[in-house]
Design a protein around this motif. Structure first.
Motif: not given
Ligand code: LMR
Length: 331
Positions: A100-101, A127-130, A135-136, A237-238
């Protein structure tokens, strides 16, 4: 007639019962792998997640934590997640450019003024959208965890951008971070976290950047004579999981795991700064490295030198997203 139907029904119920009994006996196993030591924000977060899950879902979920690249390290962990060989990771946000660029936004030098701004951006809609943007590709983002703002280091003092000229700096696998050091005419070298100490010790690289807790927990300060408190960028981190695994969990388990993760995230983000300050104190006490504080003019010179990196990646990241991050600095 009736007897055979009853026997068939009883047989089916027994198989169902056995199946449920078997399912009831077999807990869900979550392998949580990461590349840092336990005494870091991410290390503590993984252990707290394990403790709370096994306290609140006893017998239903077991968490196995694999720190310090002991199960999968940089370059292998994402593939392992997609193959289902590990169920949770918390990679640095610098390690998602292949997936995800826009997540590269977190690597832009001098973007966030402080961790409160990072908090506001991560909690906001952009930020939440990232978190769900991958998921794709089979990756579900569950949370953001803090580490902190980065220090830079070398075996010569770094006060002005020209001091970095010609030096080889270890960077995470990030095109933005490569450009960041090229912007000051240094030579970036992508290298896995597990190789940093040896890379500096042998001279494969001359300098690097990271947070105080990552320096101290890997003893990287032992092989860096000068550390500059630049706060020039972010390591956060994610927490991610395999989308198919996560969506395949029983609803009640998934809901409880998310609630536990939300509780752990608050704890990690509240304690990250203290862990980094404790690590800084330990480094100072060790006497291995001279700590350099930049004057406002010197820090401004680094910011000005690195600023062109933003424009270079605006197409990949998105001008709107960069604006949203800048707005988060306003409080
Ligand atoms: C690094 O590679 O320097 C960091 O991403 C390590 C980490 O996970 O904090």
């Amino acid at each position: 007639m009736f007897g055979s139907k009853l026997r068939a029904l009883l047989g089916a119920l027994m198989m169902l019962g056995a199946g449920m009994a078997h399912a009831a006996d077999a807990p869900v196993v979550i392998k949580f792998a990461h590349v840092v030591a336990d005494n870091t924000p991410k290390g503590q977060g993984a252990l707290l997640f394990k403790r709370l899950v096994e306290e609140r879902l006893p017998g239903r979920v077991r968490v196995e934590v694999y720190p310090n690249s002991s199960l999968f390290g940089d370059g292998k962990e994402m593939e392992a997640l997609l193959l289902g060989d590990v169920q949770m990771l918390a990679p640095s946000l610098a390690k998602f450019e292949q997936y995800a660029k826009p997540v590269q936004i977190f690597d832009l030098p001098f973007l966030f003024d402080d961790m409160a701004a990072v908090d506001r951006f991560q909690a906001g809609p952009a930020g939440r959208k990232l978190l769900t943007s991958m998921e794709g590709k089979g990756i579900t983002g569950l949370a953001y965890w803090h580490n902190g703002l980065k220090v830079m280091s070398a075996n010569k003092p770094l006060r002005e951008p020209r001091d970095a000229r010609g030096l080889k700096f270890r960077v995470q696998a990030s095109a933005v971070l490569e450009e960041q050091f090229k912007a000051v005419r240094a030579n970036p070298r992508k290298m896995s976290f597990a190789e940093v100490y040896q890379g500096l010790q042998t001279g494969v690289v001359n300098g690097t950047e990271n947070t105080w807790s990552n320096y101290e927990s890997q003893k990287v300060n032992e092989v860096q004579k000068y550390m500059t408190e630049s706060d020039h960028g972010l390591i956060d981190y994610m927490v991610i999981t395999n989308t198919r695994f996560w969506n395949g969990l029983p609803d009640d388990i998934r809901t409880q795991l998310q609630a536990i993760l939300d509780e752990v995230s608050v704890s990690v983000n509240r304690h990250a700064e203290q862990l980094n300050q404790d690590a800084k104190k330990a480094i100072i006490a060790s006497g291995t490295s001279q700590i350099i504080e930049l004057t406002p003019e010197q820090r401004a010179a680094w910011r000005e030198a690195m600023q062109p990196v933003w424009k270079k990646f605006e197409g990949d990241i998105g001008a709107d997203l960069i604006k949203a991050a800048q707005d988060a600095n306003q409080g």
